[in-house]
Design a protein around this motif. Structure first.
Motif, PDB file in Angstrom:
ATOM      1  N   VAL A   1       0.846  -1.187   0.000  1.00  0.00           N
ATOM      2  CA  VAL A   1       0.000   0.000   0.000  1.00  0.00           C
ATOM      3  C   VAL A   1       0.883   1.239   0.000  1.00  0.00           C
ATOM      4  N   SER A   2       0.763   2.050  -1.028  1.00  0.00           N
ATOM      5  CA  SER A   2       1.603   3.245  -1.123  1.00  0.00           C
ATOM      6  C   SER A   2       0.916   4.480  -0.571  1.00  0.00           C
ATOM      7  N   GLU A   3      -0.430   4.498  -0.650  1.00  0.00           N
ATOM      8  CA  GLU A   3      -1.140   5.674  -0.162  1.00  0.00           C
ATOM      9  C   GLU A   3      -2.593   5.348   0.170  1.00  0.00           C
ATOM     10  N   PHE A   4      -3.191   6.224   0.972  1.00  0.00           N
ATOM     11  CA  PHE A   4      -4.624   6.168   1.265  1.00  0.00           C
ATOM     12  C   PHE A   4      -5.262   7.432   0.715  1.00  0.00           C
ATOM     13  N   LEU A   5      -6.586   7.409   0.625  1.00  0.00           N
ATOM     14  CA  LEU A   5      -7.327   8.573   0.149  1.00  0.00           C
ATOM     15  C   LEU A   5      -8.150   9.153   1.289  1.00  0.00           C
ATOM     16  N   LEU A   6      -7.975  10.433   1.526  1.00  0.00           N
ATOM     17  CA  LEU A   6      -8.724  11.123   2.568  1.00  0.00           C
ATOM     18  C   LEU A   6      -9.957  11.778   1.970  1.00  0.00           C
TER      19      LEU A   6
ATOM     20  N   SER B   1      -1.232  24.134  26.223  1.00  0.00           N
ATOM     21  CA  SER B   1      -1.098  24.963  25.031  1.00  0.00           C
ATOM     22  C   SER B   1      -0.159  24.333  24.010  1.00  0.00           C
ATOM     23  N   PHE B   2       0.947  23.774  24.485  1.00  0.00           N
ATOM     24  CA  PHE B   2       1.855  23.053  23.589  1.00  0.00           C
ATOM     25  C   PHE B   2       1.126  21.894  22.912  1.00  0.00           C
ATOM     26  N   THR B   3       0.359  21.149  23.696  1.00  0.00           N
ATOM     27  CA  THR B   3      -0.377  20.002  23.162  1.00  0.00           C
ATOM     28  C   THR B   3      -1.373  20.435  22.096  1.00  0.00           C
ATOM     29  N   ASP B   4      -2.081  21.538  22.339  1.00  0.00           N
ATOM     30  CA  ASP B   4      -3.053  22.044  21.365  1.00  0.00           C
ATOM     31  C   ASP B   4      -2.375  22.450  20.057  1.00  0.00           C
ATOM     32  N   ILE B   5      -1.219  23.085  20.158  1.00  0.00           N
ATOM     33  CA  ILE B   5      -0.489  23.491  18.961  1.00  0.00           C
ATOM     34  C   ILE B   5      -0.098  22.271  18.126  1.00  0.00           C
ATOM     35  N   TYR B   6       0.472  21.273  18.777  1.00  0.00           N
ATOM     36  CA  TYR B   6       0.934  20.095  18.048  1.00  0.00           C
ATOM     37  C   TYR B   6      -0.229  19.274  17.500  1.00  0.00           C
ATOM     38  N   LEU B   7      -1.327  19.179  18.249  1.00  0.00           N
ATOM     39  CA  LEU B   7      -2.484  18.421  17.771  1.00  0.00           C
ATOM     40  C   LEU B   7      -3.069  19.061  16.516  1.00  0.00           C
ATOM     41  N   SER B   8      -3.170  20.375  16.504  1.00  0.00           N
ATOM     42  CA  SER B   8      -3.678  21.077  15.321  1.00  0.00           C
ATOM     43  C   SER B   8      -2.719  20.940  14.142  1.00  0.00           C
ATOM     44  N   THR B   9      -1.425  21.022  14.420  1.00  0.00           N
ATOM     45  CA  THR B   9      -0.415  20.929  13.360  1.00  0.00           C
ATOM     46  C   THR B   9      -0.382  19.536  12.746  1.00  0.00           C
ATOM     47  N   THR B  10      -0.788  18.535  13.483  1.00  0.00           N
ATOM     48  CA  THR B  10      -0.793  17.168  12.969  1.00  0.00           C
ATOM     49  C   THR B  10      -1.840  16.965  11.884  1.00  0.00           C
ATOM     50  N   THR B  11      -2.932  17.728  11.930  1.00  0.00           N
ATOM     51  CA  THR B  11      -4.042  17.478  11.002  1.00  0.00           C
ATOM     52  C   THR B  11      -4.306  18.595   9.993  1.00  0.00           C
ATOM     53  N   ILE B  12      -4.322  19.841  10.453  1.00  0.00           N
ATOM     54  CA  ILE B  12      -4.804  20.931   9.589  1.00  0.00           C
ATOM     55  C   ILE B  12      -3.897  21.205   8.386  1.00  0.00           C
ATOM     56  N   PRO B  13      -2.564  21.324   8.542  1.00  0.00           N
ATOM     57  CA  PRO B  13      -1.731  21.629   7.362  1.00  0.00           C
ATOM     58  C   PRO B  13      -1.908  20.627   6.218  1.00  0.00           C
ATOM     59  N   LYS B  14      -1.980  19.340   6.522  1.00  0.00           N
ATOM     60  CA  LYS B  14      -2.174  18.335   5.478  1.00  0.00           C
ATOM     61  C   LYS B  14      -3.504  18.518   4.786  1.00  0.00           C
ATOM     62  N   MET B  15      -4.548  18.843   5.562  1.00  0.00           N
ATOM     63  CA  MET B  15      -5.856  19.088   4.970  1.00  0.00           C
ATOM     64  C   MET B  15      -5.819  20.289   4.034  1.00  0.00           C
TER      65      MET B  15
ATOM     66  N   ILE C   1      -3.197  21.504   2.432  1.00  0.00           N
ATOM     67  CA  ILE C   1      -2.412  21.148   1.251  1.00  0.00           C
ATOM     68  C   ILE C   1      -3.254  20.338   0.270  1.00  0.00           C
ATOM     69  N   ASN C   2      -4.023  19.389   0.784  1.00  0.00           N
ATOM     70  CA  ASN C   2      -4.848  18.553  -0.083  1.00  0.00           C
ATOM     71  C   ASN C   2      -5.950  19.350  -0.766  1.00  0.00           C
ATOM     72  N   ILE C   3      -6.571  20.282  -0.030  1.00  0.00           N
ATOM     73  CA  ILE C   3      -7.614  21.116  -0.645  1.00  0.00           C
ATOM     74  C   ILE C   3      -7.021  21.989  -1.737  1.00  0.00           C
ATOM     75  N   GLN C   4      -5.872  22.599  -1.436  1.00  0.00           N
ATOM     76  CA  GLN C   4      -5.230  23.478  -2.402  1.00  0.00           C
ATOM     77  C   GLN C   4      -4.775  22.715  -3.642  1.00  0.00           C
ATOM     78  N   ALA C   5      -4.275  21.515  -3.437  1.00  0.00           N
ATOM     79  CA  ALA C   5      -3.764  20.708  -4.553  1.00  0.00           C
ATOM     80  C   ALA C   5      -4.853  19.870  -5.210  1.00  0.00           C
ATOM     81  N   GLU C   6      -6.078  19.960  -4.680  1.00  0.00           N
ATOM     82  CA  GLU C   6      -7.195  19.153  -5.170  1.00  0.00           C
ATOM     83  C   GLU C   6      -6.816  17.673  -5.182  1.00  0.00           C
TER      84      GLU C   6
END
Length: 317
Positions: free
Chosen positions: A9-14, A67-81, A83-88
Motif C-alpha cells: 500500500v503506497s497511499e490512502f485517500l482522505l 497549550s503546547f499540546t493544542d499546537i501540536y495536535l492542530s499541526t498534525t491534522t490541519i496543514p495536510k488538509m 495542502i490537499n484542498i489546495q492541490a485538489e
C-alpha cells in the motif's frame, strides 16, 4: 476483492470537505485562519506564563503544557488538509498516514490526561488550600507530566504497531480528512479482533480513569464550595474552576458529538465535518477561554502585549 499486504500500500485517500471548486478557496482561507488563531493564541498563553513570575504556579504550568499540546495536535491534522484542498488531492502516503495516526492519538491522549491533572489541581486548591503548596510541589507536578507522557507514548505506540500488522484491500478511502485509527482498521482485510479489543480496553482504562478523576474532583469541589459560608468565597471558587470546566465540556462534548454523529448519521461527510469540529475548535478556543475568564491571565497577557508593542515600535523607529 484481493487483500494486499501493508507493504504494497503506497497511499490512502482522505475525504475532502467539498468537491465544489468555488468553495475550496473559502475552505482554505477559513481553516488557515483557524489554524493561525490556534497557533498565535496558544503561543501567547505559553509566552505569558513564561514571562510573568506570578504565573509560575502548578495551574499555569499545566496550562503551559496544554497549550503546547493544542499546537501540536492542530499541526498534525490541519496543514495536510489545507495542502490537499489546495492541490485538489485526496492522497496521503502510507507512512504519512501511520505517522498522523500516532501523533493524533498521542496528543489527544496527552490532552485527556492533562485535563484530569488540572481537575485534581483545582480539587487540591479548593478542598485542601493549606496543604496546596505541599501536595502540588514542583517534583510532583513534573512527575504527573512525565507519567502522562509515558502512558500516552506506550499506548499510542501499541496501537500504531498493531496497525502495521494489518493488510488492506482495494478500498483505501478513509472517510475523514485525516488518518484515524478506527477508520483505518475498518479498511483492513485481515482479522482486526485484537485491534478492536485493544482500542476498547485502552479507551476504557486510559480514557475512563481520567474522566472518572475529573468527575470525582468536581463532586468534591462542589461539595466543598457549597459548605462555604461566604458568597464571595463561593463565587471565587467557581470562577477559578470555570475556565477548566469550559475546556472539559468543549473537549469531551465535541468528542461525544463525533461519536454520536458517526453512529447515528450514515454520512461520511457529516462525520468528517464533526471530526473537524473535534480536532480544530477546542484547540482554537482554549486560549480565549483561559484568557477571558481568568483575571490573572488577562493582566499578564496585557503586560506581554504591551511589551511586544513597545519592542515593535522601537524596531520601527
Amino acid at each position: 476483492m484481493q487483500p494486499r499486504n501493508h507493504t504494497d500500500v503506497s497511499e490512502f485517500l482522505l475525504l475532502v470537505l467539498t468537491d465544489d471548486p468555488e468553495l475550496q478557496p473559502l475552505f482554505v482561507f477559513l481553516f488557515l485562519c483557524m489554524y493561525l488563531v490556534t497557533i498565535v493564541g496558544n503561543l501567547l498563553i505559553i509566552l505569558t506564563v513564561i514571562s510573568d513570575s506570578h504565573l509560575h504556579t502548578p495551574m499555569y504550568f499545566f496550562l503551559f503544557n496544554m497549550s503546547f499540546t493544542d499546537i501540536y495536535l492542530s499541526t498534525t491534522t490541519i496543514p495536510k488538509m489545507l495542502i490537499n484542498i489546495q492541490a485538489e488531492s485526496q492522497s496521503i502516503t502510507y507512512t504519512g498516514c501511520i505517522t498522523q495516526i500516532y501523533f493524533v492519538l498521542f496528543f489527544a491522549s496527552l490532552e485527556n490526561f492533562l485535563l484530569a491533572i488540572m481537575a485534581y489541581d483545582r480539587y487540591v486548591a479548593i478542598c485542601h488550600p493549606l496543604r496546596y503548596t505541599v501536595i502540588m510541589n514542583t517534583n510532583f507536578c513534573g512527575l504527573l507530566i512525565l507519567v502522562s507522557l509515558f502512558i500516552s507514548i506506550v499506548d499510542t505506540l501499541l496501537h500504531s504497531l498493531m496497525v502495521l500488522q494489518l493488510t488492506f484491500c482495494a478500498d483505501l478511502e478513509i472517510p475523514l480528512f485525516f488518518c484515524e485509527v478506527v477508520q483505518l482498521i475498518k479498511l483492513a482485510c485481515s482479522d482486526t479482533l485484537i485491534n478492536n479489543i485493544l482500542i476498547y480496553i485502552a479507551a476504557s482504562i486510559f480514557g475512563g480513569i481520567p474522566v472518572c478523576g475529573i468527575i470525582f474532583s468536581y463532586i468534591r469541589i462542589v461539595s466543598s464550595v457549597l459548605r462555604m459560608p461566604s458568597v464571595g468565597g463561593k463565587y471565587k471558587a467557581f470562577s477559578v474552576c470555570g475556565s477548566h470546566l469550559s475546556v472539559v465540556f468543549l473537549f469531551y462534548g465535541t468528542g461525544l458529538g463525533v461519536y454520536i454523529s458517526s453512529a447515528l448519521i450514515n454520512s461520511s461527510r457529516n462525520t468528517a465535518v464533526a471530526s473537524v469540529i473535534y480536532t480544530v475548535v477546542p484547540q482554537m478556543l482554549n486560549p480565549f477561554i483561559y484568557s477571558l475568564r481568568n483575571r490573572d491571565m488577562k493582566v499578564a497577557l496585557r503586560k506581554l502585549i504591551d511589551k511586544i508593542l513597545m519592542v515593535f515600535q522601537e524596531c520601527i523607529l
